[in-house]
Every structure is written in structure tokens, then in C-alpha cells.
Design a protein around this motif. Sequence first.
Motif, PDB file in Angstrom:
ATOM      1  N   ALA A   1       0.816  -1.221   0.000  1.00 16.18           N
ATOM      2  CA  ALA A   1       0.000   0.000   0.000  1.00 16.18           C
ATOM      3  C   ALA A   1       0.846   1.266   0.000  1.00 16.18           C
ATOM      4  N   LEU A   2       2.135   1.148   0.332  1.00 16.49           N
ATOM      5  CA  LEU A   2       3.008   2.322   0.388  1.00 16.49           C
ATOM      6  C   LEU A   2       3.938   2.436  -0.820  1.00 16.49           C
ATOM      7  N   LEU A   3       4.494   1.305  -1.286  1.00 13.63           N
ATOM      8  CA  LEU A   3       5.553   1.372  -2.291  1.00 13.63           C
ATOM      9  C   LEU A   3       5.027   1.759  -3.671  1.00 13.63           C
ATOM     10  N   SER A   4       4.247   0.888  -4.304  1.00 13.42           N
ATOM     11  CA  SER A   4       3.778   1.170  -5.669  1.00 13.42           C
ATOM     12  C   SER A   4       2.885   2.403  -5.739  1.00 13.42           C
ATOM     13  N   PRO A   5       1.891   2.548  -4.843  1.00 15.75           N
ATOM     14  CA  PRO A   5       1.107   3.796  -4.890  1.00 15.75           C
ATOM     15  C   PRO A   5       1.970   5.037  -4.641  1.00 15.75           C
ATOM     16  N   GLY A   6       2.989   4.917  -3.781  1.00 16.08           N
ATOM     17  CA  GLY A   6       3.868   6.055  -3.542  1.00 16.08           C
ATOM     18  C   GLY A   6       4.595   6.478  -4.809  1.00 16.08           C
TER      19      GLY A   6
END
Length: 479
Positions: A209-214
Motif C-alpha cells: 500500500a506504500l511502495l507502488s502507490p507512492g
Amino acid sequence: MAEAATRERIDPALWRAAFVLVLGTFMATLDATIVSVGIRELIADFDASVTEIQWVTTAYLLAVVTAVPASGWLAGRFGGRRTWLAAVALFLLGSALCALAWSATSLIAFRVLQGLGGGLLPPTGQALLARAAGPARIGRVISVVGVVPLLSPVLGPLIGGSILGVADWPWLFYVNLPIGIVALALAPRCVPADLPPTRREPFDFVGAALLSPGIAVLVFGLGEVGARTMPIGVALGAAVLGVGMLAGFGWHGLRTDRTPLLDPRLFARPPLGAAALALVVLGASVFGTMFLLPLYLQEGRGLSAWEAGLLLAPQGIGAAAGSLVVNRLIDRLATRTLVLTGIALIAIGTAPLTNLAVLRTDALLGSALLVRGVGIAMISAPVMSAVYRRMRPPELPGASCALNMINTVGGSVGTALLAVVLQSRLAEREVLGAMGVPVAFADAFWWVLGCCVVAVLGAALLPGAAKPDSAATPAPRAR
């Protein structure tokens, strides 16, 4: 001595495995650019705006970015070959549905499905290949098959233009089907089975939820800063939010008790940290140039997509020639020496592009791109082989995921930043009239040249030894 020579010989079985695995990488990387030449046809057929249709490309790239981090976990949970086969099948399903799309919305949705499969193919295939080749042979194998991702951005417009010359836009997607079917048929016989999964770690949903959306939010924010289709404060806020999400992912990865989606500790393992810096700059240079040059050739010089693709072909030719040189030298020269030489060649080939107002002949442009292509080939293969040689077999999926992720991030963020630079320079150079366009593009290429300086910092930390570490664990041979 004879036993060592036999162990280092690249037998036909390994080449067959490499051929099958590279088919998946070829499809995935080619599809990132082949659709670009069909934008006009899609706009007319779907009666859509340019803003809507650009999501056909953006949605695919964002789906790729989403899938790459999960590749290491999927390979560890279900096995590398099984994950790769499932990714090919998913990519083919997405390709067939894209060809049958009835609206711009449906095409964008199917491109997401296609990108999820395409994002898994390069990292999973590279990990399988590294395991099959082992530390002694991986350098020479990667130097040959690693040229495919470098050729794809060049071949995409050429192949796409050729297809649209004789067929309608759905064939931009149908062309994947025979390639994928051949890969699915040959893989069970040619690609050796990898080690069975020994641990069943739960999926890192927080990291996902943090890496790719970031990354997606960061690229979106940077792109909007250049496009200026929304208030500048909102665009900058999105970019800052993206950076914050990526920082949060790093904090989470270091503190979690579970196996993170992408372990930040891997970057502390030499030479992965230095390799990451070199590859992120390489991604910015390659994809940034492939964004700037076609746009300049079509907007600044009035060429068609086919004509622009032909002028870009020398970079692909240089990359192919450079891979042959690297194949002979990768086990003889230090990784650091090869990479620094490659950076120097990229800088030499980029320097003429900083003066496009003078660089008006196709011969000079082709020569510059040819030199760049050779330099690019001298970076990616040595960097990847240096990392794979020093990783234990269980770490290969994570290392491959990290390398592909870094290269993708470099290309995405680098392109977004160059778009911002180009937009500002076009506004400033507008007073020059027609001459303002080549001058503005030349200004942007100074930033590409600056990437070479940053890349030297990472290359200086790469291994100086040409041979793999004696402690490296040999991987099983392909049978």
C-alpha cells in the motif's frame, strides 16, 4: 581445471532456457512503447480526447510498477517458474482483451490487467535465469539477453508503425499472442524448475500500500507540475505525498517483523546499493531520452512516427553491438571499469544533443545515438551480473525485484522530471520563435548529461574484481 571449465561452459540447454525467458521480457518491455504510435487511431476510433487516451500508456506503466515489487514474494511463495508461466498467461489474456476493447475505458482497464502480467515477467525471468546459470556463467548470459529491454523502446515505434501500415490498431495487441503461446509451450521443457518454496510468509499488504502507490503518486505529481493542468500547489502536494509514502515504506521495511515486500536491507549488501544508484540513473537516461527525442523529431522537425523510429534505430544497433563486446569482456574486466566506460560513452553520445540547433543532420544524430547505445549496453549487464553473482539462491528473487524496480523508478521519475524541465524551457524560449523549440529540447538534454555525473558516484563503488566471489553459492545447472 577441466571440471571448472565444464562448469563455466554455457551449454545449449542454458541458451534454450534464456531464449524462452527472454520472450517474456521482450513482450512486456515492447508493449510499453508499441502503442504510442497508435494514439491517433485510438482517439479517432473511440472519439476520445488526448487526455483520456494517454492513460492507455500510463495505466500500463503504473500496473507494471505495481506488479514488480510483488514478484519476489510470488516466486518465493509459489515457485519462480510457476509464477512466470502464470504471468505470461495473464499478459496474453490482457492482450487479447485489449484487442477486443469497445471503448477507451475498457481498453484502459484491460491495459491494467496486461501490465500486471507484464510487470512480473522481467524480474521473475531474470531470477530464474540467474539461478540456472550460476555465478560463473551469469555475466555472459546476461550480457546477451539483457540487451532486449534496451532494444524494446527503440523497436516499439518501428514495429508499431509497420503494423499500422498494413492493419488496424487491434493488431498492436494481437502480435503478442503467437510469441506468448510459443513461450508457454516451450517453458515446461526448457526452463529448469527452481527450488521449491521453503517458507510461506504472509503477503506484506502494508508495504504494497506504500511502495507502488507512492511511486505512482510521485510520478503523477511531477507530471502535473510539467503539464500544469491543475493548480501547482496540488501537483507539488502530490509529489511530496509520494515521497512521504516511499519514506514510510522504508521505515516499515526496516521495522516489520515479517518479510517485507522489498527488503531495504538488501541495499546494504554490496554491491546492490551502488548498483541501484547506477541503474536508477541509467533508467532516467534511457527512458528520458526516448521521451525527449521522438517528441523533438515529431514536433520540432515534423517527422512521422515511422521516420522518428528509424532515426532512433542506431541506439538499438549500438546496444546490440555493445552487448557482444560486453559478452567477451565481462569476465575479464572489472565491473567498475566496464560501467565507468559505459557512462563515459553515454556522456559522449549525449553531448551533441545539448546543441540541437546545430545538430541538424541525420548522420550526426545517428552517430551520437550509436555511441549512446554501446555505452548503455556496458552498464546494465555488468551491474546485474555483479549483483546476481554475490547473492545466495534464496535471495535472487528479491534482488531481481529490487533491480527491476529501481530501473523502472528511474525511468518513470526521470521522464516526469524531464517533462517538467522541458515545459519550463519551452515557455522561456518561446520568445525565440521557431528556434526556441530545438533550444528548449537541448536545455533538457543538459539534465540527461548531468545524470551521467551522478551515475559515476554509484559506479565508483562497484566491485573492482572481474571474477565472482569464491564464497558465492553455485546455482544448479540447467538440464
